[in-house]
Design a protein around this motif. Structure first.
Motif, short mmCIF file in Angstrom:
data_model
loop_
_atom_site.label_atom_id
_atom_site.label_comp_id
_atom_site.label_asym_id
_atom_site.label_seq_id
_atom_site.Cartn_x
_atom_site.Cartn_y
_atom_site.Cartn_z
N VAL A 191 0.85 -1.19 0.00
CA VAL A 191 0.00 0.00 0.00
C VAL A 191 0.88 1.24 0.00
N THR A 192 0.54 2.22 -0.83
CA THR A 192 1.23 3.51 -0.79
C THR A 192 0.19 4.57 -0.43
N LEU A 193 0.47 5.29 0.65
CA LEU A 193 -0.48 6.30 1.14
C LEU A 193 0.16 7.67 1.11
N LEU A 194 -0.66 8.67 0.94
CA LEU A 194 -0.18 10.06 1.00
C LEU A 194 -0.97 10.76 2.09
N ILE A 195 -0.26 11.33 3.07
CA ILE A 195 -0.96 11.99 4.17
C ILE A 195 -0.63 13.48 4.17
N ASN A 196 -1.67 14.29 4.24
CA ASN A 196 -1.49 15.74 4.40
C ASN A 196 -1.80 16.05 5.85
N VAL A 197 -0.80 16.54 6.59
CA VAL A 197 -1.02 16.68 8.03
C VAL A 197 -1.59 18.04 8.42
N GLY A 198 -1.58 18.97 7.51
CA GLY A 198 -2.10 20.29 7.87
C GLY A 198 -1.14 21.02 8.79
N LYS A 199 -1.67 21.68 9.82
CA LYS A 199 -0.85 22.55 10.67
C LYS A 199 0.10 21.72 11.55
N ASP A 200 1.35 22.18 11.61
CA ASP A 200 2.34 21.47 12.42
C ASP A 200 2.08 21.68 13.91
N LYS A 201 2.32 20.63 14.71
CA LYS A 201 2.25 20.77 16.18
C LYS A 201 3.13 19.68 16.77
N PRO A 202 3.56 19.83 18.02
CA PRO A 202 4.45 18.82 18.59
C PRO A 202 3.76 17.44 18.58
N GLY A 203 4.51 16.43 18.18
CA GLY A 203 3.99 15.06 18.25
C GLY A 203 3.09 14.66 17.10
N LEU A 204 3.01 15.51 16.07
CA LEU A 204 2.09 15.23 14.96
C LEU A 204 2.42 13.91 14.24
N LEU A 205 3.70 13.76 13.95
CA LEU A 205 4.11 12.55 13.26
C LEU A 205 3.90 11.32 14.15
N TYR A 206 4.18 11.51 15.43
CA TYR A 206 3.97 10.42 16.38
C TYR A 206 2.50 9.98 16.38
N GLU A 207 1.60 10.97 16.33
CA GLU A 207 0.16 10.65 16.34
C GLU A 207 -0.24 9.80 15.13
N ILE A 208 0.36 10.11 13.99
CA ILE A 208 0.04 9.33 12.78
C ILE A 208 0.57 7.91 12.94
N LEU A 209 1.86 7.83 13.30
CA LEU A 209 2.50 6.51 13.36
C LEU A 209 1.85 5.63 14.43
N ASN A 254 -9.20 2.08 6.36
CA ASN A 254 -10.39 2.94 6.34
C ASN A 254 -10.53 3.71 7.64
N GLU A 255 -10.22 3.03 8.76
CA GLU A 255 -10.31 3.71 10.07
C GLU A 255 -9.32 4.89 10.12
N ILE A 256 -8.10 4.62 9.67
CA ILE A 256 -7.07 5.68 9.72
C ILE A 256 -7.44 6.82 8.77
N GLU A 257 -8.08 6.44 7.67
CA GLU A 257 -8.53 7.42 6.67
C GLU A 257 -9.48 8.44 7.30
N ARG A 258 -10.23 7.99 8.32
CA ARG A 258 -11.17 8.91 8.97
C ARG A 258 -10.47 9.89 9.91
N LEU A 259 -9.22 9.55 10.31
CA LEU A 259 -8.52 10.38 11.29
C LEU A 259 -7.68 11.48 10.66
N PHE A 260 -7.14 11.20 9.48
CA PHE A 260 -6.23 12.15 8.84
C PHE A 260 -6.67 12.38 7.41
N GLN A 261 -6.13 13.44 6.82
CA GLN A 261 -6.39 13.67 5.40
C GLN A 261 -5.49 12.73 4.62
#
Ligand SMILES: O=C(O)C(=O)C[C@]1(C(=O)O)C=C[C@@H](O)C=C1
Length: 273
Positions: A191-209, A254-261
């Motif tokens: 699977v190859t996914l593209l995530i747009n995280v929007g505004k930066d904040k501490p721990g953003l990448l951690y939240e995705i992973l 699909n679940e993760i898709e609902r959390l992030f762009q």
């Protein structure tokens, strides 16, 4: 008849990847050649059925320019093909003034290139263009795929000059984005996914992973590309294998898709030789 967009003229590695894909499909295809990878990918907007895009190389890693094409265009990845890559250095004269080399190939042959003092390095769009440019220039040399035959016995050939002998490039087979893609659930899929995280904040990448870890999904890679709007803002590419029961795995995405762009660029399998 389906059409497939390929970089360069005949004999590029992209053409070899296309041939492997066509063979697996077992039907006739019309090959259409383009000068640049950008034109290859854009051709999908003009009615071409498939496009071949070199995406990752052992030495070069992910090709930045080609990642950007996946962000910009409305495409879907439907297959991948990995090829052995090897280059020869061909000189028309003992001390050539110019060397033609394709821009991704260049970073795979740095040891040789660094040894070429006083030689102008000219980058090209494809390996076939490097070869053609050399044919037109008596005072030149080129770095070209080792499958390209050189018929002039006076020209000097140095074989296998990539920086590693185990050099591979992974190509993606793209098509125009489908509305309701259907996946073959009996395959191990990538699977190859593209995530747009929007505004930066501490721990953003951690939240995705964390969301992938929580669901026991093991990632292959995470790569970032600038959004090109503002310095310090990025798109993230995430690649992973779906190895467990596939309907469940798709459910997790699909679940993760609902959390992030999140955009699914493709759920696809590798074409084995
Ligand atoms: O010019 C070619 O032969 C290509 O198919 C392009 C390409 C690339 O852009 O990565 C493909 C494989 C090699 O890594 C070098 C060049």
């Amino acid at each position: 008849m389906p059409t497939i967009a390929i970089l360069g003229k005949k004999d590029t590695y992209s053409e070899q990847a296309a041939s492997r894909f066509i063979k697996k499909q077992g039907s006739d295809f019309e090959k259409v050649y383009y000068k640049t990878t950008k034109e290859v990918v854009k051709s999908l907007d003009e009615g071409i059925t498939y496009a071949v895009l070199p995406f990752e190389n052992t030495l070069e890693g992910y090709v930045n320019q080609h990642m950007d094409l996946l962000i910009e265009q409305d495409i879907e990845i439907i297959n991948e093909v990995t090829l052995d890559i090897q280059f020869n250095y061909v000189k028309r004269v003992d001390k050539p003034r110019r060397v033609y080399v394709q821009y991704v190939a260049k970073n795979q042959c740095l040891n040789l290139i660094e040894s070429l003092n006083d030689t102008e390095i000219i980058t090209t769009e494809s390996n076939s263009e490097s070869y053609e440019k050399m044919l037109q220039d008596e005072d030149s040399a080129s770095i070209i795929p080792s499958h390209l035959t050189v018929n002039n016995k006076h020209w000097m050939i140095k074989k296998d000059i990539s920086d590693t002998h185990s050099n591979h490039t992974r190509f993606l087979i793209l098509t125009k984005r489908r509305d309701n893609p259907v996946y073959d659930l009996y395959q191990t899929l990538k699977v190859t996914l593209l995530i747009n995280v929007g505004k930066d904040k501490p721990g953003l990448l951690y939240e995705i992973l964390k969301e992938f870890a929580k669901r026991d999904m093991s990632l292959i890679s995470i790569m970032s590309r600038p959004t090109k709007n503002q310095i310090g803002t990025y798109h993230f590419f995430i690649e992973l294998y779906l190895t467990n029961e596939l309907t469940n795995e798709l459910q997790k995405i699909n679940e993760i898709e609902r959390l992030f762009q999140l955009k699914i660029l493709g759920i696809y399998k590798k074409i084995e030789e």
